[in-house]
Design an enzyme around this catalytic site. Structure first.
Site, PDB file in Angstrom:
ATOM      1  NE  ARG A  47      -3.902  -2.381   1.813  1.00 53.52           N
ATOM      2  CZ  ARG A  47      -5.019  -2.613   2.503  1.00 53.52           C
ATOM      3  NH1 ARG A  47      -5.404  -1.775   3.458  1.00 53.52           N
ATOM      4  NH2 ARG A  47      -5.756  -3.673   2.231  1.00 53.52           N
ATOM      5  CG  ASP A 151     -14.621   5.471   6.064  1.00 51.92           C
ATOM      6  OD1 ASP A 151     -15.123   4.382   6.385  1.00 51.92           O
ATOM      7  OD2 ASP A 151     -13.434   5.590   5.698  1.00 51.92           O
TER       8      ASP A 151
END
Length: 280
Positions: A47, A151
């Site tokens: 990532r 979020d």
């Protein structure tokens, strides 16, 4: 083009130093409470490489130096976005939506409701909640539903706000639901736009669950599903206590099926797998 291909291949051969791995783990935990376990070096490396390639940098040290020198903090937030897991789908863990339809909504005739999707990712969960409520309205009369969807990943929130989803995201949804609440766009690859009547029920906002919460309750339903598995036990217990304070008496807290209440069971009644009702 050959240079960039070679560059990409060279990056995949890089090793993520343990000091850099531990630095990233600490940064993420200190910022939002997410705990990356030992043994996740490959995941973190993959990532981080997304950001390194995007910025055309040469390795992990150069990337972390770049992030540290970014006074705006934008790159750190971009790293948080790629490190957080955003697996989601419409009507995920369908038993929860069956419970809403069969047990929760029949007792809300004529009521104005507030629900919260905490860890909403790209919006599939709050959209599923809104559609479940709309489908029951002919039976349960007037009233309204407002859903707060939060979020930490800004990139995911942008998808939710747009209301546009790739066609594969709608796989598994009954055809009549797709036809009723989505319209196909003239694009390739195919995508669908959520109906404005559903979109206006949902308010999206970025929220770090570890920090202060600006919203006020009480909420009738809080969903925080498949989020707490990324926190340690202390953070999980703190979150459940904070959810308890924002729930109305008799309100419902939904967790993921792999999650548990952890130390707050005396204030909730477990009425279904991963469904808890506030009792005091």
């Amino acid at each position: 083009m050959k240079f960039f291909n070679n560059h990409a291949e060279d990056l995949t051969r890089l090793e993520l130093p343990s000091s850099d791995f531990n630095k990233v783990r600490k940064l993420l935990h200190d910022y939002c409470g997410i705990y990356i376990q030992e043994g996740k070096e490959a995941l973190v490396k993959a990532r981080m490489l997304k950001r390194i390639r995007h910025l055309k940098l040469r390795g992990f040290k150069e990337y972390l130096d770049f992030m540290d020198s970014d006074e705006s903090g934008a790159e750190f937030l971009a790293l948080v976005d790629v490190l957080t897991t955003n697996k989601t789908s419409f009507f995920r863990e369908s038993q929860h939506f069956e419970f809403l339809r069969e047990e929760v909504l029949p007792n809300t005739r004529q009521r104005d409701l507030k629900w919260w999707s905490a860890g909403c990712s790209s919006g599939e969960e709050p959209v599923s909640c809104a559609i479940t409520w709309l489908e029951e309205q002919p039976d349960y009369g007037s009233g309204s539903l407002k859903i707060l969807a939060t979020d930490i990943a800004q990139s995911m929130l942008q998808i939710g706000k747009s209301g546009i989803y790739a066609a594969e995201k709608l796989h598994g949804i009954p055809g009549f639901v797709v036809n009723k609440y989505f319209s196909k766009l003239p694009e390739t690859p195919p995508s669908y736009r959520l109906d404005p009547a559903v979109r206006k029920m949902i308010s999206y906002a970025r929220l770090n669950l570890k920090e202060s919460w600006p919203m006020k309750g009480p909420f009738h339903v809080i969903m925080c599903r498949n989020v707490m598995i990324y926190f340690n036990r202390q953070t999980q217990e703190e979150l459940v206590s904070r959810f308890h304070r924002l729930l109305e008496p008799g309100g419902y807290l939904f967790l993921g099926h792999s999650e548990s209440m952890q130390g707050n069971s005396s204030r909730f009644r477990n009425i279904r797998p991963a469904v808890y009702q506030k009792i005091r």
